[in-house]
Motif scaffolding. Sequence first.
Motif, mmCIF file in Angstrom:
data_model
loop_
_atom_site.group_PDB
_atom_site.id
_atom_site.type_symbol
_atom_site.label_atom_id
_atom_site.label_comp_id
_atom_site.label_asym_id
_atom_site.label_seq_id
_atom_site.Cartn_x
_atom_site.Cartn_y
_atom_site.Cartn_z
ATOM 1 N N MET A 1 0.824 -1.208 0.000
ATOM 2 C CA MET A 1 0.000 0.000 0.000
ATOM 3 C C MET A 1 0.849 1.245 0.000
ATOM 4 S SD MET A 1 -3.166 -0.721 -0.203
ATOM 5 C CE MET A 1 -3.883 0.777 0.377
ATOM 6 N N ALA A 2 2.082 1.142 0.601
ATOM 7 C CA ALA A 2 2.964 2.324 0.626
ATOM 8 C C ALA A 2 3.419 2.704 -0.732
ATOM 9 C CB ALA A 2 4.164 2.048 1.534
ATOM 10 N N SER A 3 3.822 1.660 -1.521
ATOM 11 C CA SER A 3 4.253 1.980 -2.887
ATOM 12 C C SER A 3 3.130 2.559 -3.672
ATOM 13 C CB SER A 3 4.794 0.715 -3.571
ATOM 14 O OG SER A 3 3.771 -0.264 -3.632
ATOM 15 N N SER A 56 -9.751 6.398 -8.751
ATOM 16 C CA SER A 56 -9.837 5.565 -7.553
ATOM 17 C C SER A 56 -8.516 5.466 -6.825
ATOM 18 C CB SER A 56 -10.358 4.167 -7.938
ATOM 19 O OG SER A 56 -9.467 3.567 -8.850
ATOM 20 N N GLU A 57 -7.390 5.420 -7.552
ATOM 21 C CA GLU A 57 -6.091 5.323 -6.893
ATOM 22 C C GLU A 57 -5.787 6.594 -6.112
ATOM 23 O OE1 GLU A 57 -3.246 4.408 -9.842
ATOM 24 O OE2 GLU A 57 -3.995 2.353 -10.189
ATOM 25 N N PHE A 58 -6.192 7.724 -6.696
ATOM 26 C CA PHE A 58 -5.955 8.984 -6.010
ATOM 27 C C PHE A 58 -6.748 9.034 -4.709
ATOM 28 C CE2 PHE A 58 -6.717 13.515 -5.277
ATOM 29 C CZ PHE A 58 -5.429 13.999 -5.292
ATOM 30 N N ARG A 59 -7.992 8.558 -4.779
ATOM 31 C CA ARG A 59 -8.821 8.570 -3.581
ATOM 32 C C ARG A 59 -8.227 7.667 -2.507
ATOM 33 N NH1 ARG A 59 -13.113 8.284 -7.262
ATOM 34 N NH2 ARG A 59 -13.516 6.103 -6.678
ATOM 35 N N GLU A 60 -7.693 6.492 -2.949
ATOM 36 C CA GLU A 60 -7.089 5.574 -1.978
ATOM 37 C C GLU A 60 -5.844 6.201 -1.334
ATOM 38 O OE1 GLU A 60 -6.326 1.993 -4.012
ATOM 39 O OE2 GLU A 60 -8.473 1.416 -4.213
ATOM 40 N N ALA A 61 -5.036 6.915 -2.147
ATOM 41 C CA ALA A 61 -3.838 7.575 -1.594
ATOM 42 C C ALA A 61 -4.224 8.616 -0.548
ATOM 43 C CB ALA A 61 -3.025 8.195 -2.723
ATOM 44 N N LEU A 62 -5.250 9.379 -0.878
ATOM 45 C CA LEU A 62 -5.711 10.383 0.080
ATOM 46 C C LEU A 62 -6.241 9.719 1.353
ATOM 47 C CD1 LEU A 62 -7.551 12.888 -2.300
ATOM 48 C CD2 LEU A 62 -5.332 13.174 -1.202
ATOM 49 N N ALA A 63 -6.974 8.600 1.197
ATOM 50 C CA ALA A 63 -7.490 7.906 2.381
ATOM 51 C C ALA A 63 -6.353 7.388 3.236
ATOM 52 C CB ALA A 63 -8.415 6.757 1.946
ATOM 53 N N LEU A 65 -3.332 8.663 3.489
ATOM 54 C CA LEU A 65 -2.743 9.820 4.186
ATOM 55 C C LEU A 65 -3.607 10.198 5.391
ATOM 56 C CD1 LEU A 65 -1.549 12.017 1.196
ATOM 57 C CD2 LEU A 65 -0.140 10.744 2.777
ATOM 58 N N ASP A 66 -4.890 10.143 5.239
ATOM 59 C CA ASP A 66 -5.769 10.471 6.362
ATOM 60 C C ASP A 66 -5.578 9.513 7.518
ATOM 61 O OD1 ASP A 66 -6.822 12.605 5.028
ATOM 62 O OD2 ASP A 66 -8.551 11.513 4.225
ATOM 63 N N GLU A 67 -5.363 8.229 7.189
ATOM 64 C CA GLU A 67 -5.170 7.254 8.258
ATOM 65 C C GLU A 67 -3.876 7.501 9.048
ATOM 66 O OE1 GLU A 67 -5.306 3.451 6.471
ATOM 67 O OE2 GLU A 67 -7.473 3.540 6.001
ATOM 68 N N ARG A 68 -2.837 7.959 8.345
ATOM 69 C CA ARG A 68 -1.542 8.215 9.014
ATOM 70 C C ARG A 68 -1.601 9.470 9.908
ATOM 71 N NH1 ARG A 68 3.068 5.707 7.237
ATOM 72 N NH2 ARG A 68 2.740 4.188 5.574
#
Length: 734
Positions: A1-3, A56-63, A65-68
């Motif tokens: 998920m990090a990559s 969708s990938e952009f939304r997942e990246a933003l999600a 970041l929110d979790e961190r």
Amino acid sequence: MASNGLGLLQLPPRDSTSSPGPLSPGIPPSPGHPNRTTNPISSKVTSVLSTSYADSEFREALALLDERGINNSAETRRQLRLDVQKEVIDSNGQIISEFGRVADQLRRIGATIDKLNKTYQEMRSHVTASHEATSATIEEASSLMTKKNNVETKQQLLKAFREHFVLTDDEVASLTLTSEPVDDQFFMVLAKAKRIRKDCEVLLGFEKQTLGLEIMDQTSKNLNHAFQKLYRWIQKEFKTLNLENPQIHSSVRRALRVLAERPSLFQSCLDFFAEAREQILSDSFYLALTGTSASGTKDHSVKPIELAAHDPLRYAGDMLAWAHSATVSEREALEVLFVSDGNEIAKGMQEGRENELWRLMADEGDEGPPEFDAVKALNELVGRDVSGAARILRQRIEQVIQANEETILAYKLANLLGFYKFTFSRLLGGDNEDSVLLQSMTNLESEALRQFRSLMRDHIATLQGEFQHTPADLGPPDFLQDALKQLSAIMQTYETSLASSTSKTTSKRDNSEELAEESDDDDDDEFQPILAESFDPFLKGCENMARRVRAPSNSIFFLNCLIAAQSTLQPYSRFTSRRLARIRSATSEHSSKLSESQYNFLVSESSLSPLFSALGPLNAESREDIEKIASLEPTQPAALAGASQGLDDFLPSAVMDALENLKHLQDARLAREVTEEATERFCTDFEHVEELLVLADELREQGADGKADDGADEEPSLRALFPRTTGEIRVLLS
């Protein structure tokens, strides 16, 4: 998920040729000088604005970041890439370490599988060797199992066959040994044996019939023994059977229904039963007659008929009543014994007749055995049971008939016997020709009627002297009056028996007028012989006596006899209608003779006989006849005046004198009718004479040739000499 998050955070560079967004602060290049340099701020803004936030990938990246929980700062943005890459490297190292452990496990599994393969091969070789060593044994065992299954199947078939087609020793003993009782077990085994014999017909349908024939032969023997045992058992039961007991043993009825399948044995059993019952009823009748049993024992509880009956009619009636009561009781008991339970005995009898070999051979080519009539067989059996008592009854009543010397009693005996013959005929069936009781009733009735006719003829023979003298008052002679009294008693007796017979048949006949007329005709025909013996000779004697008397006394005498006879027969017109019709015809004939006699008396006593004789044939419409009147002798003045004077002298007492002639006629109404008929005829003739005289006077007034009369020698008119009118005559003779 990090990559993946890192990839999403790497914003794509903006193309320098891309059009600025609507928020770009750059100034569009002039048309003549293209913009060759790029403003970094403009490019950055353009890149940001061109990014699709719907990816969708952009939304997942933003999600991610929110979790961190990363704050958006310059230092964080600089370290974010490094942190992410470090996490990716750590994750990959972990994965490689895990895969190493998986590889170790796979190597151990491969070693285990190799060991299992080796063991399998060893076991397979051992199994193959064992299979090769035991294959023969297994084949033998399989063959033995198959044979075992076949044997078990055959055992089951044999067991089922034995249970269905073979009787056990106990069953055979219950069926054939007389020491074994006739109970439910016996009838169950008997039904099984009959079923076996019927089912053997299936075995006879195969090629090999030996088994079926053997079983059928053995079963038939057992059945024959069973029916013989049943036959002997029923005979033994009949010896102690009490028919007066309403609760007759059900086992006897059941045994009779079964025995009916063997008609010969059943008939033999019925013969034995009939003989026993005949003897029992004969003894009972003798006991009822004398109060003493056949063995000579006195029974004080019985009132003997011979002592209780006070006259021959009562004696015969009591005997017939006992016979009727015994017959009814016997029939009711035998109905319970033989015809109850749905007529099963009749069905068994019919089946047995159809299965008897000799009957089948006799009926070959015919329509088949006749249908068994249970009611007729019952009637015949009842008739046989009472035949002994019927013979005793016939002997006693014959003695009564022969000893009787009274005519009325003879007829009452005949009528009583006729009534009981009708009753027994309905009870035992009219077509039961072999019934001793019915034959006895018929013969006794005929004998009683012969005795009645013989006594009547003897009585008539003794009255021959009285047939010669006519009574002075012209009334019915004494012998006729006695005969009519006797006939009245006979008719009353006949009517009583007729009413009893009719009341028993009314419910079974249609009450239509046609049937009623037929019934009356039958009754009339039946009573005619009695009238011929007890009435006709006396009336014929009166008729012969009347012939020896002068008129009109002969008609008066015979009319008195006819009137007396008619008054006697009229109340019984139901069966005397034909004789009444003949009497009325004779009465009318003699009444006409009396009317003629009265008319002649009126004509002769009124002095008008010459006038009626002379003018009667003349026609009032004929001028010729009218012209003759004046020249006739009775119409001459002197004769006509004398006739008128004689008529005047006669008329005041004419009716009384005429009735005086019929004073001996015992029917005053008939005397008046006869006299009125004669006077009416006299008045009619007088009216004719009066009319002719008037016409003659009118013709004379006109003159014989149509000219006026000169009046020189005028003679009195006919009406002046004979002035009476028809109206006056009718008034005086009314």
